[in-house]
Write an enzyme that holds these catalytic residues in place. Structure first.
Site, mmCIF file in Angstrom:
data_model
loop_
_atom_site.group_PDB
_atom_site.id
_atom_site.type_symbol
_atom_site.label_atom_id
_atom_site.label_comp_id
_atom_site.label_asym_id
_atom_site.label_seq_id
_atom_site.Cartn_x
_atom_site.Cartn_y
_atom_site.Cartn_z
ATOM 1 N N GLU A 27 0.792 -1.227 0.000
ATOM 2 C CA GLU A 27 0.000 0.000 0.000
ATOM 3 C C GLU A 27 0.825 1.278 0.000
ATOM 4 O O GLU A 27 0.475 2.260 -0.631
ATOM 5 C CB GLU A 27 -0.950 0.005 1.208
ATOM 6 C CG GLU A 27 -2.125 -0.915 1.018
ATOM 7 C CD GLU A 27 -2.887 -1.168 2.298
ATOM 8 O OE1 GLU A 27 -4.046 -0.767 2.369
ATOM 9 O OE2 GLU A 27 -2.310 -1.762 3.219
ATOM 10 N N ASP A 100 -2.782 -4.634 3.302
ATOM 11 C CA ASP A 100 -3.104 -5.014 4.678
ATOM 12 C C ASP A 100 -4.224 -6.052 4.728
ATOM 13 O O ASP A 100 -5.124 -6.066 3.872
ATOM 14 C CB ASP A 100 -3.530 -3.785 5.482
ATOM 15 C CG ASP A 100 -2.394 -2.788 5.668
ATOM 16 O OD1 ASP A 100 -1.223 -3.204 5.539
ATOM 17 O OD2 ASP A 100 -2.673 -1.608 5.923
ATOM 18 N N ASP A 102 -7.109 -6.487 6.136
ATOM 19 C CA ASP A 102 -8.371 -6.051 6.715
ATOM 20 C C ASP A 102 -9.300 -5.743 5.552
ATOM 21 O O ASP A 102 -8.961 -5.969 4.387
ATOM 22 C CB ASP A 102 -8.194 -4.849 7.653
ATOM 23 C CG ASP A 102 -7.547 -3.645 6.974
ATOM 24 O OD1 ASP A 102 -7.466 -3.629 5.726
ATOM 25 O OD2 ASP A 102 -7.118 -2.722 7.677
ATOM 26 N N GLU A 104 -10.338 -2.961 4.102
ATOM 27 C CA GLU A 104 -9.852 -1.986 3.124
ATOM 28 C C GLU A 104 -8.687 -2.541 2.321
ATOM 29 O O GLU A 104 -8.590 -2.333 1.114
ATOM 30 C CB GLU A 104 -9.468 -0.689 3.828
ATOM 31 C CG GLU A 104 -10.610 0.014 4.520
ATOM 32 C CD GLU A 104 -11.768 0.339 3.587
ATOM 33 O OE1 GLU A 104 -11.512 0.772 2.445
ATOM 34 O OE2 GLU A 104 -12.917 0.139 3.992
ATOM 35 N N TYR A 321 0.944 -5.128 12.966
ATOM 36 C CA TYR A 321 -0.134 -4.357 12.353
ATOM 37 C C TYR A 321 -0.961 -3.641 13.408
ATOM 38 O O TYR A 321 -1.348 -4.221 14.422
ATOM 39 C CB TYR A 321 -1.027 -5.286 11.532
ATOM 40 C CG TYR A 321 -2.015 -4.548 10.667
ATOM 41 C CD1 TYR A 321 -1.591 -3.546 9.803
ATOM 42 C CD2 TYR A 321 -3.371 -4.859 10.716
ATOM 43 C CE1 TYR A 321 -2.483 -2.863 8.993
ATOM 44 C CE2 TYR A 321 -4.282 -4.186 9.900
ATOM 45 C CZ TYR A 321 -3.834 -3.196 9.053
ATOM 46 O OH TYR A 321 -4.730 -2.513 8.262
ATOM 47 N N ARG A 323 -3.953 -1.980 13.169
ATOM 48 C CA ARG A 323 -5.421 -1.954 13.154
ATOM 49 C C ARG A 323 -5.917 -3.342 13.503
ATOM 50 O O ARG A 323 -6.009 -4.229 12.645
ATOM 51 C CB ARG A 323 -5.942 -1.512 11.779
ATOM 52 C CG ARG A 323 -5.679 -0.047 11.477
ATOM 53 C CD ARG A 323 -6.384 0.409 10.207
ATOM 54 N NE ARG A 323 -6.102 1.822 9.955
ATOM 55 C CZ ARG A 323 -5.117 2.253 9.192
ATOM 56 N NH1 ARG A 323 -4.314 1.389 8.608
ATOM 57 N NH2 ARG A 323 -4.922 3.547 9.002
ATOM 58 N N HIS A 368 -5.051 -10.795 13.563
ATOM 59 C CA HIS A 368 -4.989 -11.968 14.418
ATOM 60 C C HIS A 368 -4.035 -11.856 15.594
ATOM 61 O O HIS A 368 -3.772 -12.847 16.259
ATOM 62 C CB HIS A 368 -4.621 -13.186 13.572
ATOM 63 C CG HIS A 368 -5.512 -13.362 12.388
ATOM 64 N ND1 HIS A 368 -6.868 -13.535 12.499
ATOM 65 C CD2 HIS A 368 -5.243 -13.362 11.058
ATOM 66 C CE1 HIS A 368 -7.407 -13.655 11.287
ATOM 67 N NE2 HIS A 368 -6.436 -13.543 10.396
#
Length: 917
Positions: A27, A100, A102, A104, A321, A323, A368
């Site tokens: 990203e 990522d 998730d 998004e 990570y 988030r 996770h």
């Protein structure tokens, strides 16, 4: 919904296969740079720079009658990104999508496949920390795109577009242009407005108690807890109307003083001693919400600042990570954590067995593992040279919290003592209480103690050995008065906590939501507190009265839970959007807009389209935008309204502007009357040489103005203005005062020493005399009207004492001292500079913001302003302290080259923020 490695590649010519290498798309450029170090030359690593496609900014672009099919387009940046990636794909053997893990991130990968149309194998690689082992494992174990997560991300995006497209125009028509509504944004504003309403309605109450200081060794303090066998009221015994509980007695000042006098010289004895073992366990490792809260409380960073700094730490490979709503540690991390504890603090500080934690969230699924340092662990000391002060402070916080989570419990003993005596006043029995905790083993507290909204929990306090019946010598008895306080306003940290409790939104959205409601003028900050504007009151009132479901906390939380179910495949995207937009009845039958009820029962959704259509004509804009304050002494009603140019109070046809920095709970009838009594800016207070003179209140305070734009005195291109002296006020300004003020700036003549003109003038931050660009402060504003040329020339003949930015000033000490900044660990003070009052820690200078008054500013707010400024400097490529030191030490020519390189680096595009609610 399918997962798994995507289509296999067609046969590739041998020569091309030998030369080709995998293309990895992440990203952000920072993340790409870090991953490139681990993958080496065998991989081509590129950045998508966030989303490459989105809904067009104008129009709905959702076909609500055809399965809610969206129309996407490449963003301006996305067009170039896709062009570059297509060129890179021509020489690639396979495509790894490493965005990522998730919603998004999954949506970004999906859009990349849609627009790149790769003809090579496509693999989805995921990891939660950017380390060599994690990247190698991700390469070796790819998966396919998770279309459940893609559907959830797309549903969220379409939901927010539908919400804003339908509701925002209602706000434009009935409140003000430029406003917006949002699924999470609007309930968040409602929380802040509800708290302010509670403050407005709150009735304070006074109560007294007595503090007793003993003459023991060590001395300790005890507080009056009962009088005549009845509990003495404290703040929590009063309700919000100022009424005391029936179970407690409120002691007033007269009685408190009489009781204290009656206790003077009396014998105090120990009535009870109770010992209890003390044990405190560590908290779980950080997840997104707790990191934002602790970053706010301990480091005084905003939620968005915490997330930006954490994002940088993650992309550069320092933390996992950021988030996530998981609090678990992987087996590898657990071993590393326990090894670090044993190495740093010894085996006695290690918990006997690994501690496991569970998330309170029912839907913890987007990552996770908890937020922790990457493996192999590096202590804050080991990374000092690689991080700036803000990054290091957050990394240290994460490091400490991670280690603490696997450390032994803190243990000790808490002793509670009751001592009493009979006051000669009315022969009244008085009992006092004291408690002290002795920590015998610090355990996890050796590394980390969590901060709470009400301050840190347990503090050590030592009591002397006491037994029942012992006599306790008394040093002083001090009556103390208190006043109950209204509920505290939300801070960013406490708002995140409340949103988490209500399960509104998700960790990745909270920071952007809180920033959005400030940027759009719904909320402003007073210190760290979030204060709603009167526009926020109007918007929330409109939504509550006519669109209650849209700001219903339970329904909003249900929407987020539904998005999680779409991600897991338990619900279907198109069907859910149809029910949200067109509605369903309480039996589960759909409503396509032709009638029926959109009940809020069970899983029923709201039918947004019909809700807006049925309510728009019912909204009375005048009623929505009018808030009654009360009546004046003549019974005339006074109201406050949010206006196009700011809020104003109104009594009949009489109006007056409300200062931007006046919180709603401080605007009462008395304050409104005071504002209404000020001279009206459109009514002149007199004339000077035949032209009107006005007294006005402006952005920088009150001032007088000579002339009007359509009636200018000769020789002027605009009206002449001059600030009032601090000793003057708008309600008492006279024409004589105005004439004196309008003399400024006042030419004193030419300095005999060099023939240069000297001028006396009043600035935003005080009076001064100036000669060309040479500024000198003078003692008082009145001196501006009296100082002579000779006196001013003498000031300029004296040596310059202090210089900042070209302006010469008398050396001054700090205006205020705030304490030590939690990030830089340097003393913070307020100073008066050329461009106004600012706060500084010696490294970073930050101007004070709207709503801030230096005399009322808390240390926390000062630290926050410095943190904001520090981040802004870093975002522009500003050097860290260590880099700056290296530059100074380098040769001048070499330093010049480094500066040029730094400028080029700063000009590079920043990675786009992830799309949030």
């Amino acid at each position: 919904m399918t997962t798994g490695v995507l289509d296999k590649a067609p046969d590739i010519p041998y020569a091309k296969a030998v030369m080709a290498k995998p293309l990895v798309v992440v990203e952000s450029p920072a993340k790409a740079k870090t991953i490139s170090k681990f993958l080496g030359d065998q991989f081509d690593v590129r950045a998508s720079v966030g989303h490459v496609a989105d809904l067009p900014s104008k129009g709905l672009n959702i076909d609500v009658d055809n399965g809610f099919k969206p129309t996407y387009e490449l963003t301006e940046r996305g067009k170039q990104v896709v062009k570059d990636l297509r060129a890179a794909l021509k020489d690639a053997s396979e495509l790894y999508l490493a965005t990522d893990e998730d919603r998004e991130g999954e949506a970004i990968s999906w859009h990349l496949v849609e627009y790149l149309k790769p003809k090579v194998p496509v693999k989805r690689m995921v990891f939660h920390e950017i380390t060599k082992s994690a990247i190698d494992q991700a390469i070796a174990n790819p998966r396919g795109i998770d279309y459940g997560l893609v559907d959830a991300a797309e549903t969220r995006r379409l939901l927010d577009r539908l919400y804003g497209y339908e509701v925002s125009p209602v706000l434009w028509r009935r409140v003000n242009r430029g406003l917006s509504a949002g699924r999470v944004q609007s309930p968040a504003i409602r929380l802040i407005v509800e708290r302010e309403r509670e403050r407005i309605a709150f009735v304070s109450a006074d109560y007294w108690d007595i503090d007793l200081l003993t003459a023991t060794g060590p001395a300790f303090e005890a507080k009056l807890v009962s009088v005549g066998g009845t509990k003495v009221a404290t703040g929590k015994d009063f309700d919000d109307r100022g009424q005391v509980s029936a179970k407690a007695v409120a002691v007033d000042e007269a009685r408190a003083r009489a009781l204290a006098d009656g206790l003077d010289g009396q014998t105090f004895t120990v009535r009870s001693v109770e010992e209890k073992p003390y044990r405190s366990s560590p908290r779980a490792p950080f997840m997104t919400s707790t990191l934002q809260q602790e970053g706010g409380r301990k480091l005084r960073l905003s939620s968005s600042q915490v997330m930006r700094v954490a994002q940088g730490l993650y992309e550069r490979g320092f933390i996992t990570y950021m988030r996530t709503d998981s609090v678990t540690l992987s087996d590898e991390a657990m071993k590393a954590t326990r090894a670090a504890i044993e190495s740093e603090y010894g085996s006695n500080h290690l918990s006997p067995q690994p501690k496991t934690y569970t998330s309170k969230s029912k839907n913890a699924q987007e990552a996770h593992e908890a937020i922790r340092p990457t493996t192999p662990y590096r202590s804050p000391k080991q990374v000092e040279g690689e991080l700036n002060s803000q990054e290091l402070a957050l990394y240290r916080l994460i490091w400490q919290r991670t280690l603490a989570s696997q450390m032994a419990d803190a243990t000790g003993v808490t002793v509670s003592v009751r001592i009493g005596a009979v006051s000669q006043h009315e022969n009244t029995d008085c009992e006092f209480s004291a408690a002290g905790t002795t920590i015998t083993f610090p355990g996890y507290r050796a590394v980390y103690v969590a901060a709470d909204d009400d301050g840190d929990g347990t503090k050590e306090a030592l009591l002397p050995p006491l037994a029942q019946g012992d006599t306790v010598p008394v040093d002083t008895l001090t009556p103390n008065g208190h006043t109950t306080s209204p509920p505290a306003r939300y801070t960013e940290a406490s708002l995140v906590k409340r949103l988490e409790e209500l399960e509104i939104g998700r960790p990745s959205t909270w920071a952007s939501i809180i920033q959005t409601i400030q940027d759009r003028g719904y909320v402003w900050k007073k210190g760290q507190a979030l204060v709603p504007t009167w526009t926020a009151f109007a918007v929330v009132g409109l939504l509550e009265q006519h669109f209650g479901n849209l700001v219903d906390y339970e329904l909003t939380a249900k929407m987020d839970a539904d998005l999680d179910e779409i991600a897991s495949g338990e619900q279907q995207k198109d069907e859910w959007l149809r029910r949200f937009y067109f509605g369903e009845d309480s039996l589960g039958g759909s409503d396509n807009g032709d009638g029926g009820d959109a009940d809020h029962d069970g899983d029923a959704l709201i039918g947004l389209k019909r809700l807006v259509e049925e309510n728009l004509d019912k909204i009375d804009a005048a009623e929505i935008n009018t808030f009654r304050l009360g009546a004046d002494e003549n019974g005339e009603i006074i109201v406050v309204k949010p206006g196009r140019y700011g809020p104003y109070v109104k009594r009949g046809d009489d109006t007056a502007s409300v200062p931007d920095d006046l919180p709603p709970d401080e605007l009462d009838v008395a304050k409104a009357i005071e504002l209404l009594s000020l001279p009206k800016s459109d009514e002149p207070i007199g004339e000077l040489d035949g032209y009107p003179v006005f007294a006005k209140n402006g952005r920088f305070g009150p001032y007088v103005q000579w002339g009007a734009p359509d009636n200018l005195p000769p020789g002027l291109e605009k009206p002449k203005m001059s600030s009032l002296f601090a000793s003057m006020s708008l309600d008492s300004i006279t024409m004589d005062d105005a004439e004196k003020l309008l003399q400024l700036p006042r030419s004193l003549g030419d300095d005999p020493a060099d023939g240069k003109e000297i001028v006396a003038n009043n600035g935003r931050y005080g009076p001064y005399v100036v000669k060309e660009k040479d500024f000198r402060s003078i003692d008082s504003e009145n001196q501006l009207l009296e100082i002579t040329l000779e006196q001013a020339a003498k000031i300029f003949s004296e040596p310059k004492v202090f210089k900042r930015g070209g302006r010469n000033m008398a050396a001054k000490g700090p205006l205020r001292e705030f304490g030590t900044d939690p990030v830089s660990e340097r003393p913070v003070v307020a100073k008066d500079g050329r461009f106004g009052v600012y706060v500084t820690d010696g490294e970073t200078n930050a101007s004070i913001g709207k709503g801030d008054r230096i005399e009322e500013m808390t240390p926390e707010r000062a630290y926050e302003l410095i943190a904001i400024r520090r981040e802004a400097v870093a975002a522009k490529g500003g050097p860290t302290k260590k880099k700056a030191a290296k530059k100074k030490a380098a040769a001048k020519k070499k330093a010049t080259k480094k500066k040029a390189a730094a400028k080029k680096k700063a000009a590079a595009k920043k990675p786009a923020a992830e799309q949030d609610d």
